[in-house]
Write a protein that holds these residues in place. Structure first.
Motif, PDB file in Angstrom:
ATOM      1  N   VAL A  18       0.901  -1.090   0.013  1.00 11.56           N
ATOM      2  CA  VAL A  18      -0.079  -0.078  -0.009  1.00 11.56           C
ATOM      3  C   VAL A  18       0.833   1.285  -0.052  1.00 11.56           C
ATOM      4  N   GLU A  19       1.875   1.153   0.772  1.00 12.47           N
ATOM      5  CA  GLU A  19       2.793   2.256   0.874  1.00 12.47           C
ATOM      6  C   GLU A  19       3.647   2.459  -0.137  1.00 12.47           C
ATOM      7  N   LYS A  20       4.153   1.341  -0.978  1.00 19.84           N
ATOM      8  CA  LYS A  20       5.168   1.469  -2.009  1.00 19.84           C
ATOM      9  C   LYS A  20       4.782   0.336  -2.994  1.00 19.84           C
ATOM     10  N   PRO A  21       3.845   0.778  -3.852  1.00 21.76           N
ATOM     11  CA  PRO A  21       3.125  -0.113  -4.892  1.00 21.76           C
ATOM     12  C   PRO A  21       4.074  -0.234  -6.094  1.00 21.76           C
ATOM     13  N   ASP A  22       4.867   0.669  -6.320  1.00 22.27           N
ATOM     14  CA  ASP A  22       6.048   0.825  -7.313  1.00 22.27           C
ATOM     15  C   ASP A  22       6.841  -0.403  -7.302  1.00 22.27           C
ATOM     16  N   LYS A  23       7.287  -0.821  -5.749  1.00 20.92           N
ATOM     17  CA  LYS A  23       8.114  -1.603  -5.667  1.00 20.92           C
ATOM     18  C   LYS A  23       7.817  -3.020  -6.036  1.00 20.92           C
ATOM     19  N   TYR A  24       6.508  -3.240  -6.311  1.00 18.54           N
ATOM     20  CA  TYR A  24       5.952  -4.542  -6.432  1.00 18.54           C
ATOM     21  C   TYR A  24       5.409  -4.802  -7.991  1.00 18.54           C
ATOM     22  N   ASN A  25       5.605  -3.750  -8.608  1.00 20.63           N
ATOM     23  CA  ASN A  25       5.416  -3.575 -10.257  1.00 20.63           C
ATOM     24  C   ASN A  25       5.889  -4.664 -10.909  1.00 20.63           C
ATOM     25  N   GLY A  26       5.000  -5.712 -11.576  1.00 19.46           N
ATOM     26  CA  GLY A  26       5.802  -6.685 -12.324  1.00 19.46           C
ATOM     27  C   GLY A  26       6.361  -7.996 -11.462  1.00 19.46           C
ATOM     28  N   LYS A  27       6.061  -8.094 -10.139  1.00 16.16           N
ATOM     29  CA  LYS A  27       6.690  -9.089  -9.101  1.00 16.16           C
ATOM     30  C   LYS A  27       5.608 -10.251  -9.492  1.00 16.16           C
ATOM     31  N   GLU A  28       6.184 -11.245  -9.500  1.00 12.83           N
ATOM     32  CA  GLU A  28       5.254 -12.591  -9.467  1.00 12.83           C
ATOM     33  C   GLU A  28       5.237 -12.911  -7.914  1.00 12.83           C
ATOM     34  N   ILE A  29       3.773 -13.302  -7.636  1.00 18.93           N
ATOM     35  CA  ILE A  29       3.505 -13.430  -6.160  1.00 18.93           C
ATOM     36  C   ILE A  29       2.527 -14.709  -5.902  1.00 18.93           C
ATOM     37  N   ILE A  30       2.706 -15.165  -4.719  1.00 20.22           N
ATOM     38  CA  ILE A  30       1.312 -16.066  -4.259  1.00 20.22           C
ATOM     39  C   ILE A  30       0.899 -15.529  -2.844  1.00 20.22           C
ATOM     40  N   LEU A  31      -0.345 -15.275  -2.925  1.00 21.50           N
ATOM     41  CA  LEU A  31      -1.078 -14.935  -1.944  1.00 21.50           C
ATOM     42  C   LEU A  31      -2.009 -15.853  -1.479  1.00 21.50           C
ATOM     43  N   ARG A  32      -2.307 -15.558  -0.186  1.00 19.66           N
ATOM     44  CA  ARG A  32      -3.452 -16.445   0.429  1.00 19.66           C
ATOM     45  C   ARG A  32      -4.485 -15.662   1.288  1.00 19.66           C
ATOM     46  N   GLY A  33      -5.786 -15.744   0.957  1.00 12.93           N
ATOM     47  CA  GLY A  33      -6.930 -15.074   1.758  1.00 12.93           C
ATOM     48  C   GLY A  33      -8.244 -15.502   1.123  1.00 12.93           C
ATOM     49  N   TYR A  34      -9.073 -15.000   1.605  1.00 14.36           N
ATOM     50  CA  TYR A  34     -10.532 -15.131   1.508  1.00 14.36           C
ATOM     51  C   TYR A  34     -11.389 -14.446   0.368  1.00 14.36           C
ATOM     52  N   TYR A  35     -12.124 -14.724  -0.212  1.00 15.81           N
ATOM     53  CA  TYR A  35     -13.063 -14.050  -1.325  1.00 15.81           C
ATOM     54  C   TYR A  35     -13.794 -13.008  -0.495  1.00 15.81           C
ATOM     55  N   ALA A  36     -13.510 -11.920  -0.429  1.00 17.39           N
ATOM     56  CA  ALA A  36     -14.023 -10.909   0.354  1.00 17.39           C
ATOM     57  C   ALA A  36     -15.260 -10.257  -0.212  1.00 17.39           C
ATOM     58  N   ASP A  37     -15.203  -9.826  -1.440  1.00 16.10           N
ATOM     59  CA  ASP A  37     -16.258  -9.118  -2.252  1.00 16.10           C
ATOM     60  C   ASP A  37     -16.066  -9.178  -3.819  1.00 16.10           C
ATOM     61  N   ASN A  38     -17.180  -9.040  -4.355  1.00 14.69           N
ATOM     62  CA  ASN A  38     -17.272  -8.754  -5.704  1.00 14.69           C
ATOM     63  C   ASN A  38     -16.976  -7.152  -6.112  1.00 14.69           C
ATOM     64  N   ILE A  39     -16.787  -6.817  -7.458  1.00 18.12           N
ATOM     65  CA  ILE A  39     -16.550  -5.589  -7.946  1.00 18.12           C
ATOM     66  C   ILE A  39     -17.594  -5.749  -9.086  1.00 18.12           C
ATOM     67  N   PRO A  40     -18.528  -4.676  -8.776  1.00 14.21           N
ATOM     68  CA  PRO A  40     -19.742  -4.352  -9.628  1.00 14.21           C
ATOM     69  C   PRO A  40     -19.200  -4.186 -11.104  1.00 14.21           C
ATOM     70  N   GLY A  41     -19.908  -4.841 -12.086  1.00 17.63           N
ATOM     71  CA  GLY A  41     -19.623  -4.658 -13.506  1.00 17.63           C
ATOM     72  C   GLY A  41     -18.357  -5.529 -14.119  1.00 17.63           C
ATOM     73  N   TYR A  42     -17.800  -6.270 -13.059  1.00 18.62           N
ATOM     74  CA  TYR A  42     -16.482  -6.901 -13.650  1.00 18.62           C
ATOM     75  C   TYR A  42     -17.080  -8.506 -13.164  1.00 18.62           C
ATOM     76  N   LYS A  43     -16.900  -9.445 -14.534  1.00 19.37           N
ATOM     77  CA  LYS A  43     -16.952 -10.769 -14.067  1.00 19.37           C
ATOM     78  C   LYS A  43     -16.051 -11.613 -13.975  1.00 19.37           C
ATOM     79  N   GLN A  44     -14.973 -11.156 -14.100  1.00 17.09           N
ATOM     80  CA  GLN A  44     -13.694 -11.969 -13.668  1.00 17.09           C
ATOM     81  C   GLN A  44     -12.697 -11.332 -12.531  1.00 17.09           C
ATOM     82  N   THR A  45     -13.122 -10.624 -11.879  1.00 11.58           N
ATOM     83  CA  THR A  45     -12.457  -9.742 -10.712  1.00 11.58           C
ATOM     84  C   THR A  45     -13.201  -9.717  -9.505  1.00 11.58           C
TER      85      THR A  45
END
Length: 313
Positions: free
Chosen positions: A211-238
């Protein structure tokens, strides 16, 4: 004429009196001010002596019972002292009442809430006394973290503080009140690894850093684990993948979430725990800032961890 009110909150021995004295000794802040009233709801280790008060044209009133601090009492004090400004030193064990937060009389408008934090005791107090710390930090405009050393972790401090109060500005000071820049705090994962694998216990630290330094992670491959928190209205794959950060108790949490795109959300439901691998990309925000979005290459089911809440230490 209205007298602006500055509210100083903070846990016991965090440095409220010292911060008030430093503020009253600042020529730039005191320009045009001839009389200051300090309304004190507790007496700490640092005291106000009569000579110091006289030299700074300050007057003090001690209030033992917050219920007696009514608009009528404020009018009485205003009539007695005719202050150009009012400093309220709040009791570090009490929640700030609505009267002070949103119902101050027109002649005493609340203009700023400042909170000192003792870096040397913060992590210890955030365990058993988290509720009290929460009440002192939740409304602050400015948080001054004092007594920092070269070993102080900005990641731990900022993560815990921002989980309670996202809007506050945070400043760091050394042992003698001097401004200080803290080290990163030592991230527990390798940001230069071919694939950054964020473990359950490290999600909070990664999230605040991203959040503080988003540019630091641009283009980085990552594995994250969490839960499906919410939809984004109007987006069917997000969707929003996230973890909950405990604000003051298990019933009061804040979502640390990231947008994930390129997935079949119809095969998942809200609340499902998921592991996602993909590439992070920075995207602009409407406010002029940036955020990171995870473009997924792989999605798998994941077990709910024993401790589902994120931490920042």
């Amino acid at each position: 004429m209205a007298s602006p009110v500055y509210l100083f909150t903070g846990f016991l021995d965090s440095g409220k009196t010292t911060l008030i004295k430093d503020t009253l000794s600042d020529p730039q802040f005191m320009e045009g001010v001839s009389r200051t009233l300090i309304v004190c709801f507790e007496e700490g280790e640092v005291e106000y002596d009569e000579k110091w008060l006289d030299e700074h044209h300050a007057y003090i009133e001690y209030v033992e019972d917050q219920n007696t601090f009514t608009p009528e009492k404020m009018r009485e004090l205003d009539t007695i002292y005719h202050p150009d400004q009012v400093f309220i030193e709040w009791n570090g064990t009490l929640a700030v009442p609505d009267l002070i937060l949103s119902k101050m009389p027109d002649f005493w408008p609340l203009v700023q809430i400042l909170t000192p934090v003792d870096a040397s005791t913060f992590q210890t107090f955030m365990g058993p006394l988290r509720q009290m710390m929460y009440e002192q930090l939740r409304w602050s405009d400015t948080i001054i973290v004092n007594r920092c050393t070269e070993d102080t972790s900005s990641t731990m401090l900022r993560g815990n503080i921002k989980a309670i109060n996202k809007k506050a500005q945070i400043f760091y000071e050394g042992s003698f009140g001097e401004p200080i820049t803290l080290k990163d705090g030592g991230l527990p994962f390798d940001i230069n690894a071919p694939i950054i694998d964020i473990k359950d216990e490290d999600y909070g630290l990664w999230y605040m850093d991203a959040v503080e330094k988003p540019d630091k992670y641009n283009g980085k491959e990552i594995i994250l684990r969490g839960y499906y928190a919410d939809n984004i209205p109007g987006y069917k794959q997000t969707f929003i993948l996230g973890r909950q950060a405990m604000v003051c108790c298990a019933n009061d949490t804040s979502l640390c979430g990231i947008t994930v795109t390129g997935v079949k959300i119809w095969e998942m439901k809200k609340g499902d725990w998921i592991e996602v691998q993909g590439k992070l990309k920075t995207l602009p925000l409407d406010n002029g800032g940036e955020t990171v979005v995870l473009y997924a290459d792989r999605v798998a089911r994941y077990h709910k961890p024993a401790d589902e809440y994120v931490t920042f230490s």
